[in-house]
Design a protein around this motif. Structure first.
Motif, PDB file in Angstrom:
ATOM      1  N   ALA A 149      -3.273  -5.603  -0.052  1.00 49.75           N
ATOM      2  CA  ALA A 149      -3.813  -4.246  -0.054  1.00 49.75           C
ATOM      3  C   ALA A 149      -3.781  -3.668  -1.471  1.00 49.75           C
ATOM      4  O   ALA A 149      -4.697  -2.938  -1.888  1.00 49.75           O
TER       5      ALA A 149
ATOM      6  N   ARG B 224       0.831  -1.205   0.000  1.00 51.91           N
ATOM      7  CA  ARG B 224       0.000   0.000   0.000  1.00 51.91           C
ATOM      8  C   ARG B 224       0.867   1.258   0.000  1.00 51.91           C
ATOM      9  O   ARG B 224       0.473   2.294  -0.534  1.00 51.91           O
ATOM     10  N   GLY B 225       2.061   1.138   0.608  1.00 52.29           N
ATOM     11  CA  GLY B 225       2.954   2.287   0.691  1.00 52.29           C
ATOM     12  C   GLY B 225       3.391   2.820  -0.667  1.00 52.29           C
ATOM     13  O   GLY B 225       3.833   3.971  -0.763  1.00 52.29           O
TER      14      GLY B 225
ATOM     15  N   SER C  38       3.978  -3.625   5.042  1.00 56.29           N
ATOM     16  CA  SER C  38       4.176  -3.574   6.497  1.00 56.29           C
ATOM     17  C   SER C  38       4.704  -4.883   7.062  1.00 56.29           C
ATOM     18  O   SER C  38       5.406  -4.883   8.068  1.00 56.29           O
ATOM     19  N   GLY C  39       4.346  -6.014   6.419  1.00 58.17           N
ATOM     20  CA  GLY C  39       4.821  -7.304   6.931  1.00 58.17           C
ATOM     21  C   GLY C  39       3.808  -8.004   7.809  1.00 58.17           C
ATOM     22  O   GLY C  39       4.164  -8.649   8.793  1.00 58.17           O
ATOM     23  N   ALA C  40       2.522  -7.886   7.439  1.00 60.15           N
ATOM     24  CA  ALA C  40       1.460  -8.592   8.170  1.00 60.15           C
ATOM     25  C   ALA C  40       1.709 -10.093   8.075  1.00 60.15           C
ATOM     26  O   ALA C  40       2.250 -10.574   7.069  1.00 60.15           O
TER      27      ALA C  40
ATOM     28  N   ILE D 130      12.135  -2.228   2.250  1.00 58.24           N
ATOM     29  CA  ILE D 130      12.235  -0.766   2.207  1.00 58.24           C
ATOM     30  C   ILE D 130      10.946  -0.228   2.812  1.00 58.24           C
ATOM     31  O   ILE D 130       9.848  -0.505   2.303  1.00 58.24           O
ATOM     32  N   ASN D 131      11.068   0.519   3.917  1.00 58.50           N
ATOM     33  CA  ASN D 131       9.874   1.019   4.585  1.00 58.50           C
ATOM     34  C   ASN D 131      10.234   2.272   5.363  1.00 58.50           C
ATOM     35  O   ASN D 131      11.321   2.363   5.942  1.00 58.50           O
ATOM     36  N   LYS D 132       9.303   3.227   5.390  1.00 55.61           N
ATOM     37  CA  LYS D 132       9.623   4.471   6.110  1.00 55.61           C
ATOM     38  C   LYS D 132       9.451   4.332   7.621  1.00 55.61           C
ATOM     39  O   LYS D 132       9.914   5.180   8.376  1.00 55.61           O
TER      40      LYS D 132
ATOM     41  N   SER E 130       1.274  -7.018  -2.282  1.00 58.71           N
ATOM     42  CA  SER E 130       0.507  -7.443  -1.102  1.00 58.71           C
ATOM     43  C   SER E 130      -0.988  -7.400  -1.459  1.00 58.71           C
ATOM     44  O   SER E 130      -1.380  -6.897  -2.507  1.00 58.71           O
TER      45      SER E 130
ATOM     46  N   ASP F 184      11.937   6.807   2.580  1.00 53.88           N
ATOM     47  CA  ASP F 184      10.844   6.978   1.615  1.00 53.88           C
ATOM     48  C   ASP F 184      11.166   6.195   0.338  1.00 53.88           C
ATOM     49  O   ASP F 184      12.179   6.448  -0.314  1.00 53.88           O
ATOM     50  N   LEU F 185      10.286   5.281   0.012  1.00 52.05           N
ATOM     51  CA  LEU F 185      10.513   4.451  -1.179  1.00 52.05           C
ATOM     52  C   LEU F 185      10.591   5.295  -2.448  1.00 52.05           C
ATOM     53  O   LEU F 185      11.271   4.916  -3.404  1.00 52.05           O
ATOM     54  N   ASN F 186       9.922   6.449  -2.447  1.00 51.97           N
ATOM     55  CA  ASN F 186       9.939   7.302  -3.645  1.00 51.97           C
ATOM     56  C   ASN F 186      11.328   7.862  -3.920  1.00 51.97           C
ATOM     57  O   ASN F 186      11.626   8.286  -5.035  1.00 51.97           O
TER      58      ASN F 186
ATOM     59  N   GLY G 212       7.330  -0.849   0.776  1.00 51.71           N
ATOM     60  CA  GLY G 212       6.068  -0.261   1.254  1.00 51.71           C
ATOM     61  C   GLY G 212       5.081  -1.322   1.686  1.00 51.71           C
ATOM     62  O   GLY G 212       3.875  -1.181   1.524  1.00 51.71           O
TER      63      GLY G 212
ATOM     64  N   ALA H  12       8.295  -1.280  11.390  1.00 44.92           N
ATOM     65  CA  ALA H  12       7.422  -2.155  10.584  1.00 44.92           C
ATOM     66  C   ALA H  12       7.851  -3.614  10.778  1.00 44.92           C
ATOM     67  O   ALA H  12       9.046  -3.919  10.750  1.00 44.92           O
TER      68      ALA H  12
HETATM   69  C1  LIG Z   1      -7.685 -13.961   6.188  1.00 43.71           C
HETATM   70  C2  LIG Z   1      -6.707 -12.955   5.686  1.00 43.71           C
HETATM   71  C3  LIG Z   1      -5.908 -13.287   4.618  1.00 43.71           C
HETATM   72  C4  LIG Z   1      -4.984 -12.362   4.126  1.00 43.71           C
HETATM   73  N1  LIG Z   1      -4.172 -12.730   3.080  1.00 43.71           N
HETATM   74  C5  LIG Z   1      -3.217 -11.867   2.669  1.00 43.71           C
HETATM   75  C6  LIG Z   1      -2.304 -12.218   1.617  1.00 43.71           C
HETATM   76  O1  LIG Z   1      -2.375 -13.291   1.026  1.00 43.71           O
HETATM   77  N2  LIG Z   1      -1.357 -11.328   1.274  1.00 43.71           N
HETATM   78  C7  LIG Z   1      -1.229 -10.113   1.883  1.00 43.71           C
HETATM   79  O2  LIG Z   1      -0.332  -9.348   1.514  1.00 43.71           O
HETATM   80  N3  LIG Z   1      -2.096  -9.727   2.846  1.00 43.71           N
HETATM   81  C8  LIG Z   1      -3.080 -10.576   3.242  1.00 43.71           C
HETATM   82  N4  LIG Z   1      -3.954 -10.175   4.209  1.00 43.71           N
HETATM   83  C9  LIG Z   1      -3.953  -8.767   4.607  1.00 43.71           C
HETATM   84  C10 LIG Z   1      -2.894  -8.426   5.623  1.00 43.71           C
HETATM   85  O3  LIG Z   1      -3.395  -8.654   6.917  1.00 43.71           O
HETATM   86  C11 LIG Z   1      -2.515  -6.936   5.508  1.00 43.71           C
HETATM   87  O4  LIG Z   1      -3.663  -6.160   5.655  1.00 43.71           O
HETATM   88  C12 LIG Z   1      -1.833  -6.569   4.193  1.00 43.71           C
HETATM   89  O5  LIG Z   1      -0.768  -7.471   3.915  1.00 43.71           O
HETATM   90  C13 LIG Z   1      -1.309  -5.164   4.274  1.00 43.71           C
HETATM   91  O6  LIG Z   1      -0.745  -4.806   3.039  1.00 43.71           O
HETATM   92  P1  LIG Z   1       0.454  -3.752   2.977  1.00 43.71           P
HETATM   93  O7  LIG Z   1       1.585  -4.213   3.820  1.00 43.71           O
HETATM   94  O8  LIG Z   1       0.701  -3.492   1.556  1.00 43.71           O
HETATM   95  O9  LIG Z   1      -0.235  -2.436   3.581  1.00 43.71           O
HETATM   96  P2  LIG Z   1      -0.061  -1.693   4.972  1.00 43.71           P
HETATM   97  O10 LIG Z   1      -0.179  -2.642   6.110  1.00 43.71           O
HETATM   98  O11 LIG Z   1      -0.962  -0.533   4.919  1.00 43.71           O
HETATM   99  O12 LIG Z   1       1.455  -1.224   4.970  1.00 43.71           O
HETATM  100  C14 LIG Z   1       1.964  -0.231   4.151  1.00 43.71           C
HETATM  101  C15 LIG Z   1       3.405  -0.005   4.574  1.00 43.71           C
HETATM  102  O13 LIG Z   1       4.008   0.931   3.698  1.00 43.71           O
HETATM  103  C16 LIG Z   1       4.841   1.786   4.450  1.00 43.71           C
HETATM  104  N5  LIG Z   1       4.953   3.032   3.693  1.00 43.71           N
HETATM  105  C17 LIG Z   1       3.972   3.936   3.445  1.00 43.71           C
HETATM  106  N6  LIG Z   1       4.444   4.926   2.673  1.00 43.71           N
HETATM  107  C18 LIG Z   1       5.763   4.654   2.446  1.00 43.71           C
HETATM  108  C19 LIG Z   1       6.797   5.319   1.734  1.00 43.71           C
HETATM  109  N7  LIG Z   1       6.580   6.464   1.068  1.00 43.71           N
HETATM  110  N8  LIG Z   1       8.038   4.758   1.731  1.00 43.71           N
HETATM  111  C20 LIG Z   1       8.284   3.612   2.410  1.00 43.71           C
HETATM  112  N9  LIG Z   1       7.345   2.940   3.088  1.00 43.71           N
HETATM  113  C21 LIG Z   1       6.093   3.462   3.106  1.00 43.71           C
HETATM  114  C22 LIG Z   1       4.154   1.936   5.788  1.00 43.71           C
HETATM  115  O14 LIG Z   1       5.082   2.288   6.792  1.00 43.71           O
HETATM  116  C23 LIG Z   1       3.565   0.537   5.995  1.00 43.71           C
HETATM  117  O15 LIG Z   1       4.454  -0.274   6.733  1.00 43.71           O
HETATM  118  C24 LIG Z   1      -4.894 -11.086   4.702  1.00 43.71           C
HETATM  119  C25 LIG Z   1      -5.713 -10.767   5.780  1.00 43.71           C
HETATM  120  C26 LIG Z   1      -6.616 -11.661   6.279  1.00 43.71           C
HETATM  121  C27 LIG Z   1      -7.476 -11.297   7.460  1.00 43.71           C
END
Ligand SMILES: Cc1cc2nc3c(=O)[nH]c(=O)nc-3n(C[C@H](O)[C@H](O)[C@H](O)COP(=O)(O)OP(=O)(O)OC[C@H]3O[C@@H](n4cnc5c(N)ncnc54)[C@H](O)[C@@H]3O)c2cc1C
Length: 350
Positions: free
Chosen positions: A263, A236-237, A294-296, A312-314, A261, A331-333, A292, A318
């Motif tokens: 998101a 999402r980042g 988070s590492g869920a 790479i994460n700000k 991811s 910042d990844l940008n 970008g 994380a």
């Molecule tokens: C049953 C279930 C199954 C799921 N299956 C999956 C799956 O298969 N795969 C999966 O990915 N998720 C899955 N999820 C979702 C998971 O829980 C997270 O919600 C999802 O992985 C979050 O995606 P993300 O890390 O891209 O976004 P976010 O959690 O929103 O993280 C975004 C990250 O980007 C960083 N960031 C923002 N802007 C910048 C920048 N300019 N420069 C650097 N860093 C920045 C932030 O610090 C943050 O750490 C599942 C959830 C459930 C409940």
């Protein structure tokens, strides 16, 4: 239901899925795992090959570790259909009595596995991520008998918020499905041969034999992220669909592939074929960039076995940094274009 004679059941069996006479990669992965389990149980690993004119695939299965190959070859088995395939596999189980039966959690395996387990009156644990041999209950409970040499099947539970280890102590075979990409195949042993056993239980079409009118193959133009050696994965980042250009540029200089991811898929930025994680694909590249993201736990479940993880994460807190080998906080940008530029210059200098 409690069946008698559990000790009659011996050997680790693997369903060797093929379509159009090509084995699915998961068959080799299951053989790799099956070999380990068979070693612990002091037994052999047997591939069950079902289809029409498929005997020629037995050598490939031997190269990936099968000691024996049971071939059920019949014109009724040309294309996958639930009824004749379930009849074939259930008949093999009834005849050869394996103690463990593994099936890939592909579209076919998810249909076949539960149908067969119901037919042979045993349980099935779906979507396992870890399989091992051990005691059950894992820790002794009161005066309950602790059984040894059980298949312990671990899988995410409650929407991925916890993991559960499940056993099937009173019925045989112990059946599990495993998603493609989770287990590791062995390096092929060139020229290996397996004992080939032909078995045909007889096929009498009935009203459950569906008639296939037409087969339409999906044409995909997205890359198969499970085969990529380098994945540049965005979360999402990254901020927008357009901004994924930064990741595509990095992937291009590295000869890698872009993945993402969940998101990102939910935002409609990239197609679900590119999603890594529990409900996406399980990947094991040589290098995994998590940019970008988070590492869920549900994401990490799909990529933690990568050889090298670069995050790479700000946000320096994380959770992705807990699994990363290298972490860049910022910042990844700024970081991603700088990295792409530096790599380009490096390549040009060579
Ligand atoms: C049953 C279930 C199954 C799921 N299956 C999956 C799956 O298969 N795969 C999966 O990915 N998720 C899955 N999820 C979702 C998971 O829980 C997270 O919600 C999802 O992985 C979050 O995606 P993300 O890390 O891209 O976004 P976010 O959690 O929103 O993280 C975004 C990250 O980007 C960083 N960031 C923002 N802007 C910048 C920048 N300019 N420069 C650097 N860093 C920045 C932030 O610090 C943050 O750490 C599942 C959830 C459930 C409940």
């Amino acid at each position: 239901m409690n069946k008698m004679g559990l000790e009659e059941y011996k050997g680790v069996f693997v369903f060797a899925q093929q379509v159009d006479n090509t084995l699915n990669g998961v068959a080799f992965e299951l053989l790799g795992k099956g070999k380990e389990l068979a070693k612990d149980l002091n037994t052999e690993v047997t591939a069950v090959l079902i289809g029409s004119d498929v005997k020629g695939l037995a050598d490939q299965l031997a190269e990936y570790g099968a000691d024996k190959v049971i071939v059920v070859d019949d014109p009724e088995l040309k294309n996958y259909r639930t009824e004749p395939y379930a009849h074939a596999l259930a008949s093999v189980i009834n005849e050869f009595k394996p103690e463990v039966m593994l099936v890939g959690a592909t579209a076919i395996g998810r249909d076949l596995g539960p149908t067969v387990s119901a037919r042979v009156a045993t349980g099935l644990t779906a979507d396992c991520t870890v399989l091992e041999i051990g005691d059950f209950p894992i820790n002794p409970v009161g005066n309950q008998e602790q059984k040894h040499n059980q298949l312990l099947m671990t899988r995410p539970a409650f929407g991925g918020n916890t993991i559960a280890t499940i056993a099937c102590p009173d019925n045989r075979p112990q059946m599990a499905t495993v998603r493609p990409g989770v287990m590791q195949k062995i390096a092929p042993i060139k020229g290996a041969k397996a004992e080939v056993i032909e078995f045909n239980p007889g096929f009498t079409p009935n009203n459950r034999y569906v008639e296939i009118m037409d087969i339409v193959k999906e044409v995909k133009n997205t890359a198969n992220i499970m085969d990529a050696k380098i994945l540049v994965s965005g979360g999402r980042g990254v901020g927008s669909k357009e901004n994924f250009k930064l990741l595509e540029d990095l992937a291009e200089v590295l000869g890698g592939t872009v993945s993402c991811s969940r998101a990102v898929v939910e935002n409609g930025w990239l197609p679900v074929d590119l999603q890594v994680g529990q409900t996406g694909k399980t990947v094991r590249p040589q290098i995994y960039f998590a940019i970008g993201i988070s590492g869920a736990i549900q994401h990490v479940a799909g990529m933690e076995d990568s050889d090298l993880i670069i995050a790479i994460n700000k946000d320096e807190d994380a959770p992705i940094f807990d699994v990363a080998d290298y972490g860049l906080v910022g910042d990844l940008n700024k970081i991603v274009p700088a990295l792409t530029k530096a790599l380009k210059e490096e390549m040009a200098a060579k």
